[in-house]
Design a protein around this motif. Structure first.
Motif, PDB file in Angstrom:
ATOM      1  N   GLN A 167       0.734  -1.052   0.074  1.00 40.53           N
ATOM      2  CA  GLN A 167      -0.057   0.077   0.004  1.00 40.53           C
ATOM      3  C   GLN A 167       0.779   1.222   0.156  1.00 40.53           C
ATOM      4  O   GLN A 167       0.557   2.270  -0.682  1.00 40.53           O
ATOM      5  CB  GLN A 167      -1.064   0.047   1.020  1.00 40.53           C
ATOM      6  N   GLN A 168       2.121   1.134   0.740  1.00 35.34           N
ATOM      7  CA  GLN A 168       2.939   2.450   0.849  1.00 35.34           C
ATOM      8  C   GLN A 168       3.358   2.917  -0.644  1.00 35.34           C
ATOM      9  O   GLN A 168       3.570   3.839  -0.839  1.00 35.34           O
ATOM     10  CB  GLN A 168       3.947   2.077   1.924  1.00 35.34           C
ATOM     11  N   ALA A 169       3.942   1.761  -1.331  1.00 37.43           N
ATOM     12  CA  ALA A 169       4.458   1.873  -2.644  1.00 37.43           C
ATOM     13  C   ALA A 169       3.279   2.287  -3.628  1.00 37.43           C
ATOM     14  O   ALA A 169       3.592   3.210  -4.721  1.00 37.43           O
ATOM     15  CB  ALA A 169       5.089   0.716  -3.130  1.00 37.43           C
ATOM     16  N   ALA A 170       2.241   1.897  -3.442  1.00 38.92           N
ATOM     17  CA  ALA A 170       0.923   2.418  -4.375  1.00 38.92           C
ATOM     18  C   ALA A 170       0.722   3.966  -4.052  1.00 38.92           C
ATOM     19  O   ALA A 170       0.361   4.723  -4.839  1.00 38.92           O
ATOM     20  CB  ALA A 170      -0.220   1.470  -4.149  1.00 38.92           C
ATOM     21  N   ALA A 179      -4.307   3.801  -3.977  1.00 37.96           N
ATOM     22  CA  ALA A 179      -3.690   3.506  -2.751  1.00 37.96           C
ATOM     23  C   ALA A 179      -4.898   3.248  -1.863  1.00 37.96           C
ATOM     24  O   ALA A 179      -4.786   2.438  -0.663  1.00 37.96           O
ATOM     25  CB  ALA A 179      -2.964   4.758  -1.948  1.00 37.96           C
ATOM     26  N   HIS A 180      -6.045   3.603  -2.137  1.00 40.04           N
ATOM     27  CA  HIS A 180      -7.246   3.316  -1.103  1.00 40.04           C
ATOM     28  C   HIS A 180      -8.151   2.055  -1.202  1.00 40.04           C
ATOM     29  O   HIS A 180      -8.910   1.459  -0.620  1.00 40.04           O
ATOM     30  CB  HIS A 180      -8.584   4.346  -1.402  1.00 40.04           C
ATOM     31  N   GLY A 181      -7.214   1.124  -2.597  1.00 38.40           N
ATOM     32  CA  GLY A 181      -7.729  -0.213  -2.648  1.00 38.40           C
ATOM     33  C   GLY A 181      -9.341  -0.378  -3.175  1.00 38.40           C
ATOM     34  O   GLY A 181     -10.126   0.073  -3.819  1.00 38.40           O
ATOM     35  N   ASP A 182     -10.103  -1.265  -2.048  1.00 37.88           N
ATOM     36  CA  ASP A 182     -11.531  -1.528  -2.186  1.00 37.88           C
ATOM     37  C   ASP A 182     -12.104  -0.275  -1.818  1.00 37.88           C
ATOM     38  O   ASP A 182     -13.476  -0.375  -2.184  1.00 37.88           O
ATOM     39  CB  ASP A 182     -11.777  -2.580  -1.111  1.00 37.88           C
ATOM     40  N   ASP A 183     -11.731   0.951  -1.279  1.00 41.43           N
ATOM     41  CA  ASP A 183     -12.262   2.148  -0.936  1.00 41.43           C
ATOM     42  C   ASP A 183     -12.177   3.126  -2.062  1.00 41.43           C
ATOM     43  O   ASP A 183     -12.463   4.224  -1.750  1.00 41.43           O
ATOM     44  CB  ASP A 183     -11.943   2.490   0.514  1.00 41.43           C
ATOM     45  N   ARG A 184     -11.816   2.420  -3.082  1.00 46.88           N
ATOM     46  CA  ARG A 184     -11.405   3.592  -4.127  1.00 46.88           C
ATOM     47  C   ARG A 184     -12.748   4.363  -4.782  1.00 46.88           C
ATOM     48  O   ARG A 184     -12.563   5.625  -4.784  1.00 46.88           O
ATOM     49  CB  ARG A 184     -10.804   2.655  -5.446  1.00 46.88           C
ATOM     50  N   ASP A 185     -13.801   3.584  -4.698  1.00 46.33           N
ATOM     51  CA  ASP A 185     -14.990   4.440  -5.335  1.00 46.33           C
ATOM     52  C   ASP A 185     -15.540   5.416  -4.074  1.00 46.33           C
ATOM     53  O   ASP A 185     -16.012   6.484  -4.489  1.00 46.33           O
ATOM     54  CB  ASP A 185     -16.137   3.353  -5.250  1.00 46.33           C
TER      55      ASP A 185
END
Length: 479
Positions: free
Chosen positions: A432-435, A462-468
């Motif tokens: 996540q930190q690299a993203a 970086a928010h992953g599944d919380d992107r939307d």
């Protein structure tokens, strides 16, 4: 060769010689396959009479910018003695002689060998091909001057190729230092010469009267071009002069000051215009080519629009956004409206949006409390330049420090990488930190639009599944 009209054989010529291009004519033998005797004679001037002992004699004007001439067989074979023969540079007159032309089906061992001979001398005027002596019993070929004029005019206005040149220009085709020449045409009776504008597709020829015996010939672009990508390069930037004289022996047209490589084509054009004034056989051909080019262009535009819609998730953005090297297309594929909203912001608001997105990215990745990361974020928010570790080589040094810093947390995030060629969605886990970190590096970009787009996109990743949810918050923040 460049400028060749490609009128082909069986258009203009007799039983011995057919003109083909400014650089070439085709000579006819009696034998189809086999050996003949041939030689070339370069003369200091025109012959004073007609040589006896030949069955057929014809002549034509050629253009030799290299000062070389070769005699080539039907299948491309050539004798060394007839290859690259030195001839005068520029316009040359070639008189072809032939005798004992017999087909192999009737030739016997007792028959003399077939012989051909070319006499060549320098000239400064292009005059029509002509039959000097007709072979008894030879075939009369149908002459097609309108077809020849059409191909000649098309040779003067070639469409530029979109393909890059595979070979450098041939230095032997350079005619920059050659003098301009004249085109000479004669008619036994007075004829009408067109005055005004000759239509040539995207271009036109202007024939303006100077006085009763003089016209000015000049090229210009047409007011209403017909091709989707009109020609703008003129065949000749310099005007030339057409002189008209009448006398007891008939009517003479002398077109002076033309380029040597254009003399052949202009001669064929004048041959047609003098006998069929008001007829422009090249016009319909150019219109047909323009119609085909328009269809191709429209199909290309349609395919490009379709391709751009697939790349950008809808209508393509402005040229400014299309020219960005960062994540504009990637952001468009996950939220097309957001890309337009960011572009519509003033520069100051774009900078604020970039910093805001970068801070959220650092926060969700647990980097907001890392001292050197927090300091860089505050520096960017204050509008000051980031340290060189963030700017040189795309921030490689700062990224290396991130991966080696023991205080940096290590968490993973789900990355949704879109569809594969088979339609399946690719999902993977990443640090996540690299993203998140590229959102901070994006603040080093001097272009606030590019910085905002890249920061928002990387923060979303970086928010992953919380992107939307993050993207919804961005929309609300930018209203």
């Amino acid at each position: 060769m460049p400028g060749a009209s490609g009128i082909g054989i069986y258009t203009l010529g007799d039983s011995l010689l057919h003109v083909v291009s400014p650089y070439q004519f085709t000579g006819f033998c009696g034998i189809h396959t086999g050996w003949i005797e041939a030689r070339v004679r370069v003369r200091s001037g025109p012959p004073t009479g007609v040589d006896v002992g030949w069955d057929a004699i014809s002549e034509a004007t050629l253009f030799s910018p290299s000062g070389r001439l070769s005699v080539v067989g039907l299948m491309g074979g050539a004798a060394e003695a007839l290859t690259d023969v030195a001839v005068p540079r520029g316009l040359i007159r070639v008189r072809a002689h032939a005798r004992d032309r017999l087909h192999e089906t009737v030739r016997t061992d007792d028959d003399p060998p077939e012989r051909h001979e070319l006499h060549i001398w320098a000239v400064s005027e292009d005059t029509p091909w002509r039959t000097v002596r007709a072979d008894p019993g030879s075939r009369d070929w149908e002459q097609k001057p309108a077809r020849a004029a059409e191909r000649a005019m098309l040779s003067l206005v070639p469409r530029p190729s979109g393909r890059p040149a595979l070979l450098p220009p041939d230095p032997y085709e350079d005619d920059a230092d050659l003098s301009r020449v004249a085109v000479l045409r004669h008619r036994l009776a007075p004829v009408e010469v067109p005055v005004g504008v000759l239509p040539v597709g995207d271009l036109e020829v202007r024939l303006e009267r100077v006085d009763d015996q003089t016209l000015r010939w000049s090229w210009s672009t047409a007011d209403e071009p017909i091709f989707p990508h009109p020609l703008v390069t003129l065949p000749d930037d310099e005007p030339s002069t057409v002189r008209l004289t009448s006398g007891p022996d008939g009517f003479t047209l002398r077109h002076e000051g033309v380029l040597g490589r254009h003399a052949f084509a202009l001669g064929l054009i004048w041959d047609h215009l003098l006998d069929a004034n008001g007829s422009y056989p090249w016009v319909e051909t150019l219109r047909g080519q323009a119609a085909e080019a328009t269809v191709r262009d429209e199909e290309y535009r349609r395919r490009r629009a379709q391709r751009d819609a697939e790349r950008w998730g809808g209508a393509p953005p402005s040229d400014r956004v299309r020219g960005l090297l960062g994540q504009a297309r990637s952001l468009a594929r996950i939220d097309r409206r957001l890309l337009d909203r960011i572009e519509a912001l003033p520069a100051a608001r774009q900078h604020e949006a970039a910093c805001w997105a970068a801070r959220l990215a650092m926060r969700v990745a647990g980097l907001e409390q890392i001292g050197w990361v927090a300091d860089a974020l505050v520096t960017a928010e204050a509008g000051r330049p980031l340290p060189r570790s963030f700017t040189d080589q795309g921030g490689a040094a700062a990224f290396d420090r991130l991966l080696s810093d023991p205080e940096v947390p290590h968490t993973t995030v789900t990355l949704h990488l879109g569809s594969t060629a088979f339609g399946a969605h690719t999902v993977t886990e990443a640090l996540q930190q690299a993203a998140a970190f590229p959102a901070l590096i994006a603040l080093a970009n001097d272009d606030p639009l590019a910085a905002a787009i890249d920061a928002v996109y990387n923060a979303a990743i970086a928010h992953g599944d919380d992107r939307d949810r993050f993207l919804t918050d961005v929309h609300m923040a930018l209203r």
